[in-house]
Design an enzyme around this catalytic site. Structure first.
Site, PDB file in Angstrom:
ATOM      1  N   HIS A 105       0.822  -1.218   0.000  1.00 24.37           N
ATOM      2  CA  HIS A 105       0.000   0.000   0.000  1.00 24.37           C
ATOM      3  C   HIS A 105       0.850   1.259   0.000  1.00 24.37           C
ATOM      4  CE1 HIS A 105      -4.200  -1.264   0.269  1.00 24.37           C
ATOM      5  NE2 HIS A 105      -3.792  -2.292   0.987  1.00 24.37           N
ATOM      6  N   GLU A 134      -4.496  -3.823  12.396  1.00 19.62           N
ATOM      7  CA  GLU A 134      -5.639  -3.595  11.521  1.00 19.62           C
ATOM      8  C   GLU A 134      -6.076  -4.927  10.901  1.00 19.62           C
ATOM      9  OE1 GLU A 134      -6.656  -0.988   7.491  1.00 19.62           O
ATOM     10  OE2 GLU A 134      -4.588  -1.478   7.999  1.00 19.62           O
ATOM     11  N   HIS A 135      -5.142  -5.632  10.280  1.00 20.01           N
ATOM     12  CA  HIS A 135      -5.406  -6.929   9.652  1.00 20.01           C
ATOM     13  C   HIS A 135      -4.570  -8.003  10.348  1.00 20.01           C
ATOM     14  CE1 HIS A 135      -7.175  -4.884   6.094  1.00 20.01           C
ATOM     15  NE2 HIS A 135      -6.157  -4.044   6.210  1.00 20.01           N
ATOM     16  N   HIS A 150     -31.837  20.242  42.026  1.00 21.05           N
ATOM     17  CA  HIS A 150     -32.310  18.929  41.565  1.00 21.05           C
ATOM     18  C   HIS A 150     -33.368  18.402  42.537  1.00 21.05           C
ATOM     19  CE1 HIS A 150     -28.885  18.948  38.884  1.00 21.05           C
ATOM     20  NE2 HIS A 150     -29.131  17.727  38.447  1.00 21.05           N
TER      21      HIS A 150
END
Length: 441
Positions: A267, A334-335, A427
């Site tokens: 890549h 990732e992989h 509250h």
């Protein structure tokens, strides 16, 4: 004679800085680019389309002034006409596989629970109104990234989807990306890449709409720009330069491991690819075979592979299987491809990986294109807390709460006690004095 020499490294022999360097991968580069990307982002914010046209010329060597930033309908038509039939069929096949898997992620619009009698709580899911899809192309043609993003986004029913992708030198956009976009039902595509595209989606220009979320992988420049705009827009799954680990033992075939190890490395030079194995024999054989295979790869992929295996990639020899698993979980890849004697059993021990492929036939290539699950995955160790892109990334939830008189009485005293204990006076007062007729006092 190979010109690339890969030397396996024993994990126990590495120093702490050497281990940290492997774990950091390209994140170091991304951090260093933030300062350089900031002026680009600021210019797009201030100048809009003019900055996009200028940076296309300066950074992409592309003149888009005559074509305009937005892709025209005629360009979509031409892209489909020019694309080979076999490629169109491959894209169609893959889109259908991705759609079949992601269809199962579509949630019911409303989930309602009666917590106690009179206390009705619901969770409503609605699509994010505006989303930008970033599709890289600086290192090749990536229609797969387009449909990995577009299919779940369309299933999520996002009203406005804007695609940005870098222009080619002649100013055109990759026809395979345009074909995939149209097949997914998208025709809002813009010629912009890198940090300038991220800025355009974050701030908007005269042509590119500003969005609420940006999804999609990219270079270190894209990742750096996302960090800059993260206080303005949701930048989605942290998807930067590609990374992978092959986890293999003595039973694995060195030839197949070598082929698989190179997949994600091609890549780009900022990718990371590691073989982690307790087998010294396998490590040596893969090192020799990968060194030889690199020389058979055409440029520019050959240079990418050489850079990776002398930079962020390599071969790690673990002391045993337990240490190999520990390395993988610490890296949070990732992989991940597991090719071991019992790959399925080993997969159950992996707690940090975005994608786990099991067995020698489950090559990264198949999952990257057409297996069904999304191939846009968190990088940089973010697999510890993020998962693959899904339909859920394009939707948001709202809580709806309705309290009946019975439910009010059930809750009132308990909530007053809690508010008092935390020191929130009003509250508690809102419940203590709720029935007073203050209008007549």
């Amino acid at each position: 004679m190979s010109t690339t020499k890969i030397e396996p490294k024993r994990w126990d022999a590495l120093s702490d800085p050497e281990r940290a360097r492997i774990m950091a991968r390209s994140q170091i580069d991304i951090e260093s680019l933030v300062a350089q990307a900031r002026p680009i982002v600021q210019a797009v914010e201030q100048e809009g389309d003019a900055a996009l046209i200028r940076y296309a010329r300066e950074l992409d060597q592309a003149d888009i002034s005559s074509r305009g930033i937005a892709v025209s309908p005629a360009e979509f038509d031409q892209a489909e006409a020019d694309l080979p039939r076999t490629l169109r069929e491959a894209i169609d096949f893959s889109i259908e596989n991705i759609r079949r898997f992601h269809q199962a992620q579509v949630e019911r619009a409303m989930i309602t629970v009666e917590v106690r009698p009179g206390i009705i709580a619901s969770e409503r899911s609605t699509p994010i109104e505006k989303v930008g899809l970033y599709v890289p192309s600086g290192r090749g043609s990536f229609p797969s990234m387009l449909y990995m993003l577009a299919v779940p986004a369309v299933l999520a029913e996002v009203p406005l989807l804007a695609v940005t992708t870098p222009p080619r030198p002649d100013g055109s956009v990759d026809p395979a990306v345009l074909y995939a976009a149209r097949r997914c039902g998208l025709e809002r595509v813009y010629r912009a890449g890198g940090a300038q595209a991220v800025a355009a989606l974050a701030y908007g220009t005269e042509t590119v709409p500003a969005v609420h979320k940006i999804v999609g992988p990219g270079s270190a420049w894209v990742a750096a720009a996302k960090r800059i705009v993260a206080d303005r827009v949701d930048v989605g799954v942290p998807a930067g330069p590609s990374e992978s680990i092959v986890l293999a033992d003595e039973s694995a075939r060195a030839w197949k491991v070598s082929l698989d190890l190179m997949i994600e490395a091609e890549h780009g030079s900022d990718s990371s690819a590691l073989l982690v194995t307790p087998s010294e024999r396998l490590a040596r054989e893969v090192a020799d075979q990968v060194s030889s295979l690199i020389d058979q790869v055409p440029e520019p992929r050959k240079t990418f592979l050489r850079d990776v295996f002398t930079g962020y990639g390599g071969i790690i020899v673990a002391a045993d299987e337990d240490q190999a698993v520990e390395i993988v979980n610490d890296f949070a890849p990732e992989h991940l491809l597991i090719t071991c004697e019992d790959s399925r059993a080993l997969a159950s021990r992996i707690t940090n990986a975005s994608e786990i492929l099991i067995g020698e036939h489950s090559a990264f290539s198949l999952a990257n294109y057409a297996a069904g699950p999304n191939a846009v995955l968190p990088t940089g160790g973010w697999a510890r807390t993020f998962g693959p892109v899904s339909v859920r990334d394009f939707r948001k939830s709202s809580s709806l709460i309705e309290i009946t008189p019975r439910g009010y009485q059930t809750m009132k005293d308990h909530v007053i006690t809690l508010a008092d204990s935390e020191g929130f006076y009003t509250h508690a007062m809102a419940l203590r004095r709720r029935d007073e007729d203050t209008a007549s006092s």
